[in-house]
Structure formats: C-alpha cells, structure tokens
Enzyme design. Structure first.
Site, PDB file in Angstrom:
ATOM      1  N   LYS A   1      43.962  45.702  35.141  1.00 13.08           N
ATOM      2  CA  LYS A   1      43.263  44.414  35.185  1.00 13.08           C
ATOM      3  C   LYS A   1      43.865  43.571  36.297  1.00 13.08           C
ATOM      4  CE  LYS A   1      40.234  41.413  33.739  1.00 13.08           C
ATOM      5  NZ  LYS A   1      40.096  40.884  35.117  1.00 13.08           N
ATOM      6  N   THR A   2      42.994  42.964  37.085  1.00 15.97           N
ATOM      7  CA  THR A   2      43.423  42.052  38.138  1.00 15.97           C
ATOM      8  C   THR A   2      43.426  40.614  37.641  1.00 15.97           C
ATOM      9  OG1 THR A   2      41.165  41.821  38.916  1.00 15.97           O
ATOM     10  CG2 THR A   2      42.530  43.467  40.023  1.00 15.97           C
TER      11      THR A   2
ATOM     12  N   SER B   1      43.626  36.200  34.962  1.00 11.11           N
ATOM     13  CA  SER B   1      42.713  37.091  34.244  1.00 11.11           C
ATOM     14  C   SER B   1      43.413  38.216  33.497  1.00 11.11           C
ATOM     15  CB  SER B   1      41.702  37.695  35.218  1.00 11.11           C
ATOM     16  OG  SER B   1      40.794  36.721  35.649  1.00 11.11           O
TER      17      SER B   1
END
Length: 264
Positions: free
Chosen positions: A197-198, A51
């Site tokens: 962001k992960t 992601s």
C-alpha cells in the site's frame, strides 16, 4: 479540508513540521516477524501514516462486520463527500476504496465504528503513537486523525505491525487477514506474491498549513513465497517533481526487491 494531490492513492501531511532526522527517508527490509534485516536512512522518525492507515482500517472493517468481502458493501457517493478524484464520485467497494484511496469510504467506516471502538482497535494493534485526538480543539479525530493530524508511525513501527499481520498475531480472524491481503495485492515478482500500500502527502507547518515544497511518500507491505516472507517499508522525502513521492517509493521498492528476495 485542503485539496490533495495524488495519483490513485491518497495521502496527507503531518500534524507538525517534518522531523529534521527524517529528511533522508528510509528503506527497510524485515523478516516475517517484522525484525529488520537491513535498513538505510532514518527509520525511527514518526510520520503521518497517510493512506497506509487503510491497512489497519481494512482489518477493523472486516473484523467488525462493516466490510463483507472485496465487493461489499458497495456504498454510494453523496453530495458533500470529498471528491478530489473522479473515481471518488461513484459507488465504491472495498476493492476500489483501497485502489483509489477513497477518503469518504474510510470515514464511513470510522464513523460506524465510533471513537471508542476505533481507539480500542488502534490500541490492540499497537499502531504507531496511537493518538486519535485529531486536530487541536476540533474534536475531529474520528474522521481526521490519520489525515494531516495526530496519528503518526515510524517505518520501524510499520514493520512490526506488518510482522504481526503476516504472522497472524493480530487479534483478528484468519478470514479478516485474507480479505485485507487480497485488497493489497500487487503484481507478482518471480513467483513471489506481493502485497503493498502506498501513501503520499505533504508535511504540515507549525501554523497548520501544508508545506507543498516537500512530499512524504510511503510504500509498505510484504513479499511471500511458500514459507518465506520479506517485509518492506520505504519512505521518500522529496521536493515535488514529475513523480509523486508515493509512486517513487513504490517503484524503488520494486526495483530493489529482486535482489533482496534472491538473498532468502
């Protein structure tokens, strides 16, 4: 497409078996240019971006005009779209796309860009191995390259890419950078603005199946306050447990950040 386990933030596995050198994960902090100031673990091995690829996708979307702001375009869910989470089965905005990692929204964007423009952006961004070929023989790179497929990037490369982003050295406008950063906003720490962001997923075995006995988690981004910036890139390699590897990576970064920020 295999079922993906996640908690609000999507990720997927690797195109090939996880490199043995990457089994320890990586915790890397870098200055505002992306130059490492401290690193622990294996930070050179390339992994699926999962992601975290939504960061360059957001830049592409705003630069090309597909994305307008944090709320537009609001695109409807269609029958046949990936629907692994309830949040995916509804109209999605850029903000909710990033929050819930809605895979079909990413694919609407890449399909609109087309193969040539998508490759052009990845090349200009110098993003990882730049390989958008997709799965062998399937000609699906346009919608699958970053999903258990050909695209890969190392923590060191993530840091360099983020250094270009926060330094305004990517070939996109300042407005594009602002919109993208807004989508990535996280809770502040002691007056520091945090953007991150992960990404989480499973490596792929050589036969193409997912190795669900091992998770790969990412949390990448930066902290900024006045004229100071600290970039962070963290990967967690673990067996499945009570907490997803992506969320563990995020929590470990937030635990480590105060001490790192106090050094600046």
């Amino acid at each position: 497409m295999p079922r993906i386990l996640l908690s609000g933030l999507l990720a997927t596995g690797l195109f090939c078996a996880l490199p043995a050198s990457a089994t320890s994960g990586c915790m890397l902090f870098a200055d505002g240019s992306g130059k490492p100031v401290s690193a622990q673990g294996e930070c050179a091995a390339q992994l699926t971006p999962a992601s975290t690829f939504k960061i360059p996708l957001a830049l592409m979307g705003y630069d090309s005009g597909f994305l307008v702001d944090e709320q537009l375009p609001a695109l409807p869910f269609k029958a046949g779209d990936p629907d692994f989470l309830p949040q995916w089965k509804q109209t999605t905005t850029p903000s909710s796309w990033m929050k819930f990692s809605v895979i079909w929204y990413s694919q609407r964007l890449t399909e609109w860009l087309g193969e040539a423009r998508l490759q052009h952006y990845v090349d200009r961004f110098d993003y990882g191995n730049r390989d958008l070929s997709g799965n062998p023989g399937k000609h699906d790179g346009l919608t699958q390259a970053w999903l258990s497929s050909s695209l890969a990037i190392s923590p060191q490369e993530q840091a360099r890419f983020l250094g270009k982003l926060v330094g305004g050295k990517l070939p996109v406008s300042a407005q594009t950078l602002r919109h993208t950063a807004s989508l990535m906003r996280q809770p502040d720490i002691d007056g520091w603005q945090i953007h991150g962001k992960t990404g989480m997923g499973y490596p792929k075995l050589l036969d193409g199946s997912l190795n669900r006995d091992q998770q790969i988690g990412w949390f990448v981004g930066w902290a900024s306050k006045q004229d100071k910036t600290l970039i962070f890139v963290h990967t967690v390699i673990q067996k499945p447990g009570k907490q997803f590897a992506s969320l563990k990576a995020r929590d470990q970064v937030f635990a480590a950040l105060p001490a790192e920020l106090n050094k600046l």
